[in-house]
Design a protein around this motif. Structure first.
Motif, PDB file in Angstrom:
ATOM      1  N   PRO A  83       0.818  -1.219   0.000  1.00 35.51           N
ATOM      2  CA  PRO A  83       0.000   0.000   0.000  1.00 35.51           C
ATOM      3  C   PRO A  83       0.855   1.274   0.000  1.00 35.51           C
ATOM      4  O   PRO A  83       1.251   1.772   1.048  1.00 35.51           O
ATOM      5  CB  PRO A  83      -0.812  -0.123   1.280  1.00 35.51           C
ATOM      6  CG  PRO A  83       0.092  -0.889   2.203  1.00 35.51           C
ATOM      7  CD  PRO A  83       0.874  -1.831   1.322  1.00 35.51           C
ATOM      8  N   MET A  84       1.153   1.762  -1.175  1.00 35.79           N
ATOM      9  CA  MET A  84       1.975   2.961  -1.284  1.00 35.79           C
ATOM     10  C   MET A  84       1.238   4.170  -0.696  1.00 35.79           C
ATOM     11  O   MET A  84       0.013   4.231  -0.724  1.00 35.79           O
ATOM     12  CB  MET A  84       2.359   3.221  -2.736  1.00 35.79           C
ATOM     13  CG  MET A  84       3.265   2.152  -3.315  1.00 35.79           C
ATOM     14  SD  MET A  84       4.782   1.980  -2.328  1.00 35.79           S
ATOM     15  CE  MET A  84       5.533   0.565  -3.101  1.00 35.79           C
ATOM     16  N   PRO A  85       1.977   5.139  -0.157  1.00 40.67           N
ATOM     17  CA  PRO A  85       1.341   6.256   0.533  1.00 40.67           C
ATOM     18  C   PRO A  85       0.498   7.170  -0.352  1.00 40.67           C
ATOM     19  O   PRO A  85      -0.449   7.764   0.134  1.00 40.67           O
ATOM     20  CB  PRO A  85       2.506   7.026   1.159  1.00 40.67           C
ATOM     21  CG  PRO A  85       3.741   6.478   0.562  1.00 40.67           C
ATOM     22  CD  PRO A  85       3.427   5.161  -0.055  1.00 40.67           C
ATOM     23  N   ASP A  86       0.817   7.295  -1.629  1.00 44.84           N
ATOM     24  CA  ASP A  86       0.043   8.182  -2.500  1.00 44.84           C
ATOM     25  C   ASP A  86       0.175   7.693  -3.936  1.00 44.84           C
ATOM     26  O   ASP A  86       1.200   7.918  -4.579  1.00 44.84           O
ATOM     27  CB  ASP A  86       0.541   9.630  -2.368  1.00 44.84           C
ATOM     28  CG  ASP A  86      -0.344  10.637  -3.080  1.00 44.84           C
ATOM     29  OD1 ASP A  86      -1.156  10.242  -3.942  1.00 44.84           O
ATOM     30  OD2 ASP A  86      -0.213  11.839  -2.778  1.00 44.84           O
ATOM     31  N   TRP A  87      -0.869   7.015  -4.416  1.00 51.13           N
ATOM     32  CA  TRP A  87      -0.841   6.466  -5.774  1.00 51.13           C
ATOM     33  C   TRP A  87      -0.861   7.567  -6.832  1.00 51.13           C
ATOM     34  O   TRP A  87      -0.387   7.366  -7.949  1.00 51.13           O
ATOM     35  CB  TRP A  87      -2.035   5.536  -6.002  1.00 51.13           C
ATOM     36  CG  TRP A  87      -2.016   4.307  -5.159  1.00 51.13           C
ATOM     37  CD1 TRP A  87      -2.840   4.017  -4.110  1.00 51.13           C
ATOM     38  CD2 TRP A  87      -1.126   3.198  -5.260  1.00 51.13           C
ATOM     39  NE1 TRP A  87      -2.506   2.802  -3.561  1.00 51.13           N
ATOM     40  CE2 TRP A  87      -1.460   2.271  -4.259  1.00 51.13           C
ATOM     41  CE3 TRP A  87      -0.068   2.891  -6.115  1.00 51.13           C
ATOM     42  CZ2 TRP A  87      -0.792   1.072  -4.076  1.00 51.13           C
ATOM     43  CZ3 TRP A  87       0.605   1.681  -5.935  1.00 51.13           C
ATOM     44  CH2 TRP A  87       0.240   0.796  -4.928  1.00 51.13           C
ATOM     45  N   ASP A  88      -1.407   8.727  -6.513  1.00 45.55           N
ATOM     46  CA  ASP A  88      -1.552   9.811  -7.491  1.00 45.55           C
ATOM     47  C   ASP A  88      -0.343  10.729  -7.579  1.00 45.55           C
ATOM     48  O   ASP A  88      -0.179  11.441  -8.569  1.00 45.55           O
ATOM     49  CB  ASP A  88      -2.785  10.663  -7.156  1.00 45.55           C
ATOM     50  CG  ASP A  88      -4.074   9.862  -7.213  1.00 45.55           C
ATOM     51  OD1 ASP A  88      -4.104   8.809  -7.873  1.00 45.55           O
ATOM     52  OD2 ASP A  88      -5.045  10.302  -6.585  1.00 45.55           O
TER      53      ASP A  88
END
Length: 186
Positions: free
Chosen positions: A37-42
């Protein structure tokens, strides 16, 4: 590591992987597949993504293989070459690196930070780079350069775009077979 239970850490790229993506399908098929779960996909930031991957490897209770797509591939290369300890690297049996993006390409996400220049040093575990002949995010010459530098087996699967949900791969059994072979070699 052959014969041991392996955990598959799924490393999507920019924006994550949606419902039809082979990574998401693999997670649904196999409980040993876990998305990191990466901290910010965008708005991907290399340092944050590499530290998140490092924590996921540390938390794994068994050896791991990576199923990486796009920015997940670059995260793997940066993590292995600049972030991981020897103990962490010893837990990795292999990595399937699919659709390696070229940060110098016009289509590379402008919201991604810190992913250039790409480390071109040998990776310390078994790897395979899988490329498409018409990937708008990374051409064949770039993926071959990465594969050669990383010590990876290189595979061109023909014109399949960015090797994502739009590529029509379904459960992509061939990719799962390649990933399993990497884990067996680790």
């Amino acid at each position: 590591m052959s014969g041991q239970k392996l955990n598959t850490l799924v490393l999507p790229g920019y924006l994550g992987s949606g419902a039809g993506h082979w990574q998401t399908r693999w997670e649904a098929l196999d409980p040993a597949c876990t998305r990191v779960p990466m901290p910010d996909w965008d708005h991907p930031v290399r340092d944050a993504w590499c530290r998140t991957l490092d924590a996921a490897v540390a938390a794994a209770d068994a050896p791991v293989v990576f199923a990486a797509h796009s920015l997940g591939c670059l995260t793997t290369a940066f993590w292995a070459s600049q972030y991981a300890s020897a103990a962490q690297l010893a837990k990795v049996a292999g990595a399937l690196l699919v659709a390696v993006p070229d940060p110098s390409e016009a289509h590379f996400p402008q919201d991604a930070s810190g992913f250039a220049p790409v480390p071109l040093t040998r990776l310390p575990f078994a790897t395979m780079v899988v490329a498409s002949s018409d990937d708008p995010y990374g051409g064949v010459p770039f993926s071959q350069t990465c594969a050669n530098a990383w010590g990876s087996r290189w595979m061109d699967i023909g014109a399949r775009g960015h090797i994502n949900a739009d590529s029509g791969l379904g459960d992509w059994d061939e990719g799962r077979s390649w990933l399993a072979s990497l884990g067996a070699r680790g």
